[in-house]
Every structure is written in structure tokens, then in C-alpha cells.
Design a protein around this motif. Structure first.
Motif: not given
Length: 254
Positions: A170-174, A187-191, A213-221
Motif C-alpha cells: 500500500p502507498h499513502g501520503a508522504v 510506500t507503507e508496510g516496509v521497514d 522499494v526505493h527513494s531518494s533524499t534531498r540534494n544537500r550540496t
């Protein structure tokens, strides 16, 4: 890493790498694309987006006056449909070969995206690609080409190894809108504490399963971008089931 001949380019993955993909849901092909080709492609896309006569298909936002900020921040969606260079990048022999090894048959392209991810920009929350692009029989794989060094500082991909075996979740709100764009689902229901970063050098190609399941993070540079060219592929006998805009299949052997 390089591929000396056509045979190597059409069978670039070792047996161990194919097993790694089956176990983890992704595999990283080091040096799959030459720096010269990437430099030419980046310059080509820059020329298109910097032009005073930018074609409609390349404009960041349809029907909106192009702003300086948008030219090199908003992704270029499906350039392969209009631009020969982008099409050939989708059809690179090394990508075609790796996909055939992983899918057990010839692949077809269905979507392409040129990502900019400028300094300070947010990432995308954890998700599974199948949630957005459903296909039957399930066969979709993403081919992610690093167009420069991609690491934890400028917002590399993070993956949950083996999560492709969990099925569609299942997928829900960020939840963290400071880190991730709010317009996607999460994505919900995953560690997610099991997420690990995938650090890539310019020219590396990451192949990953549609249920990983994959994501990306903020570009901190402050001064580094994170440009990438990401295409989605399905096996030749699969069909996109819901997205009318992605139902056209591009053969890779033409």
C-alpha cells in the motif's frame, strides 16, 4: 569497465550479477556508458533547454512561460518520443543486453526521464514503480544511468534489498515533506531502516525491479547537481494496463 565488442555489450552481466538481481531486486553495472557519450548527451539536453526557441515538448511546464529556474530543475519527461539522441540513449546495446538477460527476452522501452535535481532540491519518498506503471505480465525494469557522480551528499537512490519479493505494498501520503516532494505517494508496510544508499559513478547503470522499494533524499550540496537518465522497460510480450500515455512500446533492436 568497458565492453570491447558487441557480444560483450549484449551479455554484459555475469551469472553472479543475474543472481544478485534475483535476490536483491537490483544490480549495478559499473562503467556501462562512456563519459564521452554522457558529456555529449548532457550538452545536447542543455542546448535544448537553454534555447530561446525551446520546442513545446521540451518545455518544463505546458502552457506556462518558461522561467530561468525551471529550465534546469524540472525533469524532461519522455524525450525519447521527440529527440533522436534521447531515443538512442534508451536503446543502448549494453542496456538492451542486460535487460534481455534479466527478463529472459527482448525488452521494449515505455518511458524516459532526464532528471536534474539541482542543489537543495528534495527527493522522492519510498515507492515501488509498479504502483505508478502497472503492466501484465509483470516484467518492468528501470535502467538508471548516472550522468555524473551520485552519492549521499547530492541525493542518491536508496533501496531496500529484497523488498521486490513483498509484492505490491500500500502507498499513502508522504510523511517527511522537508525531505521529500509532497506530490508523490509513499510506500507503507516496509521497514525503511533497511534502506541502503546506492553510490554511483558517472557512467554506471543501475537496473532495478518494478517492486523494489526505493527513494531518494534531498540534494544537500551547494554546488553539485544529480543528473540522471532513467528509462522504464517491459518485456516484449507485456503490456501497460492503465497508463494510456505509456502504452506505446519502443523496440530496442531497431
Amino acid at each position: 569497465m568497458g565492453f570491447a565488442n558487441q557480444k560483450e555489450r549484449l551479455s554484459p552481466l555475469t551469472g553472479a550479477q543475474i543472481r544478485e538481481y534475483g535476490e536483491n531486486g537490483y544490480v549495478l553495472l559499473r562503467g556501462g556508458c562512456s563519459h564521452d557519450l554522457i558529456d555529449a548527451f548532457n550538452a545536447h539536453i542543455y542546448t535544448i533547454r537553454s534555447s530561446d526557441d525551446m520546442p513545446d515538448w521540451a518545455k518544463p511546464r505546458a502552457g506556462v512561460v518558461v522561467s530561468p529556474a525551471d529550465r534546469f530543475s524540472v525533469r524532461l519527461f519522455n524525450p525519447h518520443r521527440h529527440d533522436g539522441f534521447a531515443l538512442q540513449m534508451m536503446k543502448l546495446p549494453v542496456i538492451r543486453g542486460a535487460l534481455a538477460q534479466l527478463m529472459g527476452g527482448e525488452a521494449c522501452g515505455v518511458q524516459s526521464m532526464y532528471f536534474y535535481k539541482e542543489p537543495g532540491s528534495k527527493g522522492q519518498a519510498a515507492h515501488q514503480d509498479y504502483y505508478y506503471i502497472q503492466n501484465e505480465p509483470r516484467s518492468m525494469i528501470a535502467g538508471y544511468v548516472a550522468l555524473e557522480r551520485i552519492d549521499e551528499d547530492n541525493g542518491c537512490l536508496r533501496v531496500v534489498p529484497g523488498s521486490h519479493k513483498l509484492g505490491l505494498l500500500p502507498h499513502g501520503a508522504v510523511r517527511n515533506k522537508e525531505e521529500h516532494e509532497p506530490w508523490t505517494d509513499e510506500t507503507e508496510g516496509v521497514d525503511l531502516s533497511r534502506e541502503i544508499p546506492v553510490v554511483m559513478e558517472k557512467g554506471d547503470i543501475l537496473f532495478f525491479h518494478e517492486l523494489l522499494v526505493h527513494s531518494s533524499t534531498r540534494n544537500r550540496t551547494k554546488d553539485r547537481w544529480r543528473r540522471s537518465y532513467v528509462c522504464h522497460y517491459i518485456r516484449h510480450d507485456s503490456e501497460i494496463t492503465q497508463r494510456e500515455d505509456l502504452k506505446k512500446k519502443i523496440r530496442l533492436d531497431d
